[in-house]
Design a protein around this motif. Structure first.
Motif, PDB file in Angstrom:
ATOM      1  N   LYS A   1      12.923  11.145  -8.967  1.00  0.00           N
ATOM      2  CA  LYS A   1      14.337  11.398  -8.943  1.00  0.00           C
ATOM      3  C   LYS A   1      15.265  10.268  -9.815  1.00  0.00           C
ATOM      4  N   LEU A   2      14.678   9.179  -9.544  1.00  0.00           N
ATOM      5  CA  LEU A   2      15.830   8.050 -10.231  1.00  0.00           C
ATOM      6  C   LEU A   2      15.308   7.971 -11.617  1.00  0.00           C
ATOM      7  N   PHE A   3      14.086   8.035 -12.063  1.00  0.00           N
ATOM      8  CA  PHE A   3      13.621   8.210 -13.508  1.00  0.00           C
ATOM      9  C   PHE A   3      14.439   9.342 -14.308  1.00  0.00           C
TER      10      PHE A   3
ATOM     11  N   ASN B   1       0.937  -1.194   0.015  1.00  0.00           N
ATOM     12  CA  ASN B   1       0.071   0.026  -0.069  1.00  0.00           C
ATOM     13  C   ASN B   1       0.726   1.202   0.144  1.00  0.00           C
ATOM     14  N   SER B   2       1.646   1.436  -1.018  1.00  0.00           N
ATOM     15  CA  SER B   2       2.476   2.322  -1.292  1.00  0.00           C
ATOM     16  C   SER B   2       2.413   3.302  -2.428  1.00  0.00           C
ATOM     17  N   PHE B   3       2.499   4.582  -2.174  1.00  0.00           N
ATOM     18  CA  PHE B   3       2.499   5.358  -3.131  1.00  0.00           C
ATOM     19  C   PHE B   3       3.477   5.152  -4.497  1.00  0.00           C
ATOM     20  N   THR B   4       4.627   4.657  -3.962  1.00  0.00           N
ATOM     21  CA  THR B   4       5.888   4.302  -4.874  1.00  0.00           C
ATOM     22  C   THR B   4       5.453   3.241  -5.861  1.00  0.00           C
ATOM     23  N   LEU B   5       4.642   2.107  -5.315  1.00  0.00           N
ATOM     24  CA  LEU B   5       4.429   1.058  -6.432  1.00  0.00           C
ATOM     25  C   LEU B   5       3.180   1.137  -7.235  1.00  0.00           C
ATOM     26  N   SER B   6       2.349   2.163  -6.964  1.00  0.00           N
ATOM     27  CA  SER B   6       1.232   2.196  -7.655  1.00  0.00           C
ATOM     28  C   SER B   6       1.318   2.222  -9.068  1.00  0.00           C
ATOM     29  N   PRO B   7       2.538   2.814  -9.662  1.00  0.00           N
ATOM     30  CA  PRO B   7       2.611   2.697 -11.220  1.00  0.00           C
ATOM     31  C   PRO B   7       2.798   1.621 -11.963  1.00  0.00           C
ATOM     32  N   VAL B   8       3.104   0.526 -11.150  1.00  0.00           N
ATOM     33  CA  VAL B   8       3.959  -0.587 -11.796  1.00  0.00           C
ATOM     34  C   VAL B   8       2.881  -1.221 -12.846  1.00  0.00           C
TER      35      VAL B   8
ATOM     36  N   TYR C   1       9.450  15.499 -14.916  1.00  0.00           N
ATOM     37  CA  TYR C   1      10.497  16.640 -15.016  1.00  0.00           C
ATOM     38  C   TYR C   1      10.102  17.599 -14.538  1.00  0.00           C
ATOM     39  N   ALA C   2       8.977  18.187 -15.196  1.00  0.00           N
ATOM     40  CA  ALA C   2       8.571  19.382 -14.943  1.00  0.00           C
ATOM     41  C   ALA C   2       7.691  19.543 -13.472  1.00  0.00           C
ATOM     42  N   GLY C   3       7.599  18.418 -12.993  1.00  0.00           N
ATOM     43  CA  GLY C   3       7.076  18.484 -11.623  1.00  0.00           C
ATOM     44  C   GLY C   3       5.239  18.659 -11.660  1.00  0.00           C
ATOM     45  N   TRP C   4       4.848  18.317 -12.809  1.00  0.00           N
ATOM     46  CA  TRP C   4       3.323  18.221 -12.991  1.00  0.00           C
ATOM     47  C   TRP C   4       2.892  17.239 -12.208  1.00  0.00           C
ATOM     48  N   ALA C   5       3.403  16.023 -12.266  1.00  0.00           N
ATOM     49  CA  ALA C   5       2.805  14.761 -12.118  1.00  0.00           C
ATOM     50  C   ALA C   5       3.835  14.032 -11.392  1.00  0.00           C
ATOM     51  N   THR C   6       3.116  13.098 -10.493  1.00  0.00           N
ATOM     52  CA  THR C   6       3.857  12.215  -9.811  1.00  0.00           C
ATOM     53  C   THR C   6       4.090  10.920 -10.819  1.00  0.00           C
ATOM     54  N   ALA C   7       4.973   9.915 -10.459  1.00  0.00           N
ATOM     55  CA  ALA C   7       5.126   8.801 -11.237  1.00  0.00           C
ATOM     56  C   ALA C   7       3.844   8.192 -11.427  1.00  0.00           C
ATOM     57  N   THR C   8       3.138   8.110 -10.396  1.00  0.00           N
ATOM     58  CA  THR C   8       1.694   7.357 -10.511  1.00  0.00           C
ATOM     59  C   THR C   8       0.846   8.038 -11.540  1.00  0.00           C
TER      60      THR C   8
END
Lengths: 167, 435
Positions: free
Chosen positions: B174-176, B57-64, B238-245
C-alpha cells in the motif's frame, strides 16, 4: 570473513528460493512464506559481527570526528565497554529465549511445523559473535589509551565498496 | 519513576550516547534496556528475545536484502551511462536540456536501484564532466542531481518505506503504491522549476550544436530496460499478483537478465551486490531491533501513553502538530541520516500520530519527503557530499546553494500534500477497488 561468506550464501539462498519457487512454481511452495523470515534473521544476526568489524554500523559522527586522538580512544573505550556489557545481557536473554522455545516445543504455525528454536538459534550465536567483536574494539581502544602513540583507529581500512548508503 | 523523569532519563542517555559517537543501534538497545531495568527490574528483559525475533522474522522486512541486491546489480552492470545518453537524446528539446534528463535519469535510476546516494553518485559521474564542458551553470547541475537522487526513496521500491512499514505495521504494498503519484508529481515540479529558470535565463543551460545524436531505436533500447524493471516490480504489486517480497525476488531476477544483456553479469558484480546487501541489511535491521527494544521500553514504562495523552491534552490542531513534526525532522535531518532519524523518532511519534488521527500511509509519504529534504540540507547531506566529491573542485557552497531551491520546492510540496491528501491516498484506493 567466514561469517560474511555464510551470510552472502544465505541471502543468495533467499533470492534463489524466492525467484525459483515463487515465480516459476508459485502455486506449490508451502515454505515460501515462512523461510525467508528465518533466513533474514540468520542473515542479519550472522552478518552483525562482520558488518561491525568493517565499520558498517552507522553513528552520529558530527562531534566524534572532531575529537582529538586521546578523546577518540577514550570515547571508543567507554562506548565499547558499555556496548559489551549491554550485549552480554542481551545475548544472555536471547539464549534464554531460545532455551524456552526449545523446552516448550514451540513450532511454527505453518505446514512444516518447524521447531522454532532451530531458526532462533542464530540469534544468540550472532549476538555473541558481535559481543566478541565489540569487546575486541574495547581492548584495542584500551591499548591505544595507555600507549603513548594514540592514533585514530581507521575503521574503514578494509576496502569496502564505495557505495554505502542504500537508504 | 514518573514518566517525566523517565523520559528525561531516556532522552539524556540517548543523546549522550549518540553524541559520543556510539553506534546508533547499540545506543538504542542500551537506552531501551536500561529503561526497562529501571522500571521493572529483570522481568521485562525476558521479552528481549521475542522482540528481536518478531521484529526481524517478519514478512514485511524480507524484501530489504533482495531490493539491495537488485539495486547493486543495476548500479554496476554499466547501464547507467547508456541509459543517460539515451534519455538525453530524447529530452534535449525541453527547456533546460540536459538538466531535465538529470531529473528523469535520477528518478528512474534511483527507483530501480533504491539508493539516493548511489544514484546521485553514478549519474553524477556520467554527467558532471559533460555538463561542465558544455558550460552549464554549476549550481543548477548539482542541484538537479542532488534533488533527482532523493526521489529514489519516494518512488518505490524503497527500502526506507519498508522499514517505516515494519515499525508502524502498515502494508508495504500500500505504501509503495501510495508513493508513486507523489514521486512523479515531485519530479514534475523539479522539471518545471528547471524549465522556468532556464527560459528566464537561457545562459544557465546553453544549447549545443554538437548534440545532434539521432533518436534511434538504439537509444530507445537503452532507456527501456529500467522502465520495464520498475513497471514490472510495481505493476505486479499494484495488480495484486505479488507481495512486496515476491516482487523483489522477481526484480532481482529481471535485474540479472538486464545485467546479462549489458554484459555486466560477472561473478565479482554478483558477489559485491550480495556483500553490500549483507552489510546494509545488518546495519539497518539491527537498528530496527534497537528501535523496537527502545519502543518497548517506552511503552512498558508508560511514557508512550503519558506523552500521547499529554500531547493530546494540549489540543493542538493536527496542522500545528504536523508543523512541529516537520520542524523536528528538519532539525534532525541536518544532523543524522534519514533512516536512522526515522527509527530514532518513530517509537515516540508513532503512538502520538495514531492517536491524533493521522493516516499512517499519508504520514509515511510525508516522512519520506522529510527524509529527502534531510539528504540535501547541509551540513550532513549525504547527497551533497557525494556530489561535492565529483564536482571537479567546485566549492561545497555551490553544491549546497544549487540544492536549496529544491528544499523549498519539497517544503511547498509537503504543504500541498497536507491540503490535498488525495495525492497520496488516491492510488491505493484504486488498488483496493481492483482487488
Amino acid at each position: 570473513m567466514v561469517l560474511s561468506a555464510l551470510s552472502i550464501a544465505v541471502i543468495t539462498i533467499i533470492v534463489c528460493a524466492e525467484v525459483l519457487l515463487r515465480s516459476l512454481f508459485g502455486v506449490s511452495t508451502l515454505i515460501a512464506t515462512e523461510f525467508p523470515g528465518y533466513l533474514l534473521v540468520a542473515n542479519v544476526f550472522l552478518g552483525l559481527a562482520w558488518t561491525f568489524r568493517n565499520g558498517g554500523f552507522i553513528r552520529v559522527d558530527l562531534l566524534y570526528l572532531n575529537f582529538g586522538p586521546r578523546l577518540t580512544a577514550f570515547a571508543d573505550f567507554v562506548m565499547s565497554a558499555v556496548g559489551t556489557a549491554v550485549l552480554i545481557i542481551y545475548t544472555y536473554y536471547l539464549y534464554w529465549f531460545v532455551l524456552q522455545s526449545h523446552a516448550t516445543h514451540v513450532t511454527s504455525i505453518y505446514v512444516t511445523r518447524t521447531p522454532l528454536w532451530i531458526p532462533q538459534l542464530v540469534m544468540p550465536v550472532g549476538s555473541a559473535l558481535l559481543t566478541i567483536s565489540v569487546l575486541m574494539t574495547m581492548l584495542r581502544a584500551a591499548v591505544r589509551l595507555v600507549s603513548a602513540d594514540a592514533r585514530r583507529e581507521d575503521q574503514q581500512k578494509n576496502s569496502m565498496p564505495e557505495v554505502d548508503s542504500w537508504l | 519513576m514518573t514518566w517525566v523523569a523517565f523520559s528525561i532519563f531516556s532522552i539524556t542517555t540517548l543523546v549522550v550516547l549518540l553524541a559520543a559517537g556510539t553506534w546508533i543501534a547499540i545506543a538504542l538497545i542500551t537506552t531501551g534496556m536500561s529503561g526497562l531495568y529501571l522500571t521493572g527490574g529483570l522481568r521485562p528483559l525476558m521479552a528481549l528475545g521475542s522482540i528481536s525475533w518478531n521484529s526481524i522474522n517478519s514478512f514485511t522486512l524480507s524484501p530489504v536484502p533482495l531490493f539491495i541486491v537488485m539495486g547493486a546489480i543495476i548500479l554496476r552492470c554499466g547501464i547507467a551511462e547508456r541509459f543517460y545518453q539515451g534519455l538525453a537524446i530524447w529530452l534535449r528539446a525541453l527547456p533546460g536540456g540536459l538538466l531535465q534528463s538529470n531529473i528523469i535519469a535520477c528518478s528512474v535510476f534511483a527507483a530501480a536501484c533504491g539508493s539516493s546516494v548511489a544514484t546521485a553518485g553514478t549519474i553524477g559521474t556520467v554527467t558532471i564532466p559533460q555538463l561542465q564542458r558544455r558550460g552549464y551553470d554549476n549550481p543548477m547541475v548539482f542541484g538537479s542531481l542532488a534533488a533527482g537522487g532523493t526521489l529514489g526513496i519516494l518512488i518505490p521500491p524503497s527500502i526506507v518505506m519498508i522499514i517505516y512499514c515494519s515499525i508502524v505495521d502498515e502494508s508495504v504494498a500500500k505504501l509503495f503504491i501510495a508513493g508513486v503519484v507523489p514521486g512523479l508529481l515531485l519530479a514534475f515540479l523539479f522539471m518545471v522549476y528547471i524549465g522556468v529558470r532556464c527560459i528566464l535565463n537561457p545562459s544557465l543551460a546553453p544549447a549545443n550544436a554538437e548534440d545532434q545524436g539521432k533518436r534511434t531505436l538504439r537509444s530507445l533500447f537503452d532507456i527501456l530496460p529500467l522502465f520495464c524493471l520498475i513497471s514490472f516490480v510495481m505493476g505486479s504489486i499494484y495488480a495484486g499478483w505479488a507481495t512486496a517480497t515476491e516482487a523483489a525476488a522477481i526484480g532481482v531476477f529481471v535485474s540479472f537478465v538486464i545485467a546479462a544483456m549489458y554484459r555486466g553479469l560477472t561473478w565479482p558484480n554478483i558477489k559485491l551486490a550480495h556483500i553490500e546487501a549483507v552489510r546494509t541489511t545488518c546495519m539497518v535491521l539491527f537498528i530496527v531491533i534497537g528501535a523496537q527494544v527502545f519502543s518497548y521500553g517506552l511503552a512498558y514504562s508508560g511514557v508512550s501513553r503519558a506523552l500521547t495523552e499529554y500531547v493530546l491534552s494540549l489540543e493542538l490542531s493536527s496542522f500545528v502538530l504536523f508543523l512541529a513534526i516537520t520542524l523536528l525532522y528538519l532539525v534532525l535531518g541536518c544532523l543524522i541520516d534519514g533512516s536512522s532519524m526515522m527509527l530514532l523518532t518513530l517509537p515516540v511519534l508513532y503512538p502520538i500520530i495514531t492517536a491524533a488521527g493521522f493516516d499512517l500511509v499519508w504520514f509515511g509519504v510525508a516522512v519520506v519527503v522529510l527524509i529527502e529534504i534531510g539528504m540535501i540540507t547541509p551540513p550532513i547531506g549525504l547527497n551533497l557530499f557525494v556530489l561535492h566529491g565529483l564536482s571537479n573542485g567546485r566549492p561545497f557552497a555551490e553544491v549546497a546553494r544549487g540544492s536549496l531551491p529544491y528544499v523549498i520546492i519539497m517544503l511547498l510540496f509537503l504543504l500541498l500534500l497536507w491540503f490535498v491528501p488525495e495525492i497520496v491516498l488516491w492510488l491505493p484506493k484504486q488498488m483496493a477497488a481492483n482487488a
